[in-house]
Design an enzyme around this catalytic site. Structure first.
Site, PDB file in Angstrom:
ATOM      1  N   HIS A 130      40.344  48.877  37.250  1.00  0.00           N
ATOM      2  CA  HIS A 130      39.532  48.474  36.101  1.00  0.00           C
ATOM      3  C   HIS A 130      39.727  46.985  35.795  1.00  0.00           C
ATOM      4  CE1 HIS A 130      43.499  49.240  34.372  1.00  0.00           C
ATOM      5  NE2 HIS A 130      43.158  48.492  33.332  1.00  0.00           N
ATOM      6  N   ARG A 297      51.747  44.350  26.712  1.00  0.00           N
ATOM      7  CA  ARG A 297      50.623  43.497  27.095  1.00  0.00           C
ATOM      8  C   ARG A 297      50.076  42.735  25.903  1.00  0.00           C
ATOM      9  NH1 ARG A 297      44.916  46.066  28.435  1.00  0.00           N
ATOM     10  NH2 ARG A 297      44.769  45.753  26.179  1.00  0.00           N
TER      11      ARG A 297
END
Length: 325
Positions: A130, A297
């Site tokens: 992705h 992240r």
């Protein structure tokens, strides 16, 4: 605020760094950077060299960076303003920019996809490949991932060069897709099964966006494949069978091993990739081991993608992915 204005444009593919050490991992994508301590503030020259390395190698790897959450965010801001952790899920309570991911969450996703019965439109997981957050009209420009708990083996991540994937197509296919657009929308996985109200009051979607199938990189001007196996539903203007056949062809190009690099994590490693030109998949073996793995992240705000014909991405449902105020 214009995000583009904060990023110096550079297309110098043959720079010679003097402040950092850059060691390529493959001829096409991926490089390890050493000679820099991300616990310390970086001068403008070092930042510029890191940015040039990313423009050339698309994804870069730093080892042994024992940094705090605040230091992670400070480094991320050298690329531009930070976004919230995710358009749907919230970040850490004391660091709303940081999205923490544990391996158990990925394992559940794979199990659900493997046991789901056939349907008219089966899930097209493509082993997790992705591009980050393309269901919004302005996906993030860069992603930074820090390994806070890393197993002794397993949990690797793959990264693919979307510019090389486009350039590997025949000229006739390139011309066909240069003027096409595709719809991207949130999946059940993105929503985590249900959309819980956010503490910060931001919308949790659903999100639907219309993107060019080919994107022009905003810094280098290169063309790249811009489709997402997890969220791209169809190509506008084509019949369903035509759309799916073309998407399958392009997904096959996106996931070709010669366009990819495999990163073996180590404790405190930090990865930075250009989300405008890179797809990724990981951890690729999460269904097969029970070791602990935690990563954190952050994402840097991005602009509306633009196609070769000048088409600019549009939000069909849901707000833009705005920076933290």
């Amino acid at each position: 605020m214009s995000v583009t204005a904060l990023r110096p444009v550079s297309n110098d593919r043959d720079f010679t760094p003097t402040r950092i050490i850059v060691e390529p991992v493959t001829p096409l994508i991926g490089a390890e950077i050493s000679g820099v301590d991300l616990r310390q503030p970086l001068d403008a020259e070092t930042i510029a060299e890191i940015r040039q390395a990313i423009n050339k190698w698309r994804v870069v790897f730093f080892r042994d960076q024992d940094i705090t959450n605040d230091q992670l965010k400070a480094f991320g801001r050298t690329f531009g303003p930070l976004t919230p952790a995710h358009p749907i899920s919230e970040g850490l309570d004391d660091h709303p920019e940081i999205w923490e991911r544990k391996v158990d969450e990925y394992r559940v996703r794979r199990t659900e996809n493997d046991t789901r019965p056939p349907s008219a439109r089966p899930p097209r997981d493509y082993k997790g490949w992705h591009i980050d957050i393309t269901f919004v009209a302005n996906p993030n420009s860069y992603s930074l991932l820090h390994g806070t708990e890393i197993p002794a083996y397993g949990g690797d991540t793959l990264f693919a060069n979307l510019i090389a994937a486009y350039e590997g197509l025949s000229p006739k296919i390139q011309r066909l897709i240069d003027e096409l657009q595709a719809v991207h929308q949130t999946s059940a996985y993105d929503a985590g099964g249900q959309r819980k109200p956010r503490k910060d009051g931001r919308s949790t979607g659903p999100f639907v966006s219309l993107h060019p199938l080919v994107r022009v990189h905003p810094e280098t001007g290169e063309k790249l494949l811009f489709l997402n196996p997890g969220t791209t539903t169809h190509i506008v203007g084509l019949k369903e069978r035509e759309s799916q056949a073309l998407l399958d062809l392009l997904y096959g190009e996106l996931t070709r091993p010669e366009y990819a690099v495999r990163f073996r994590w180590s404790p405190k490693a930090l990865v930075v990739w250009d989300n405008q030109a890179v797809a990724h998949a990981g951890p690729i073996d999460y269904a097969h081991f029970n070791l602990g793995r935690t990563v954190r992240r952050i994402t840097v705000a991005g602009d509306l993608p633009v196609g070769p014909d000048g088409f600019k991405s549009q939000a069909l449902e849901g707000p833009l992915f705005n920076v933290l105020g």
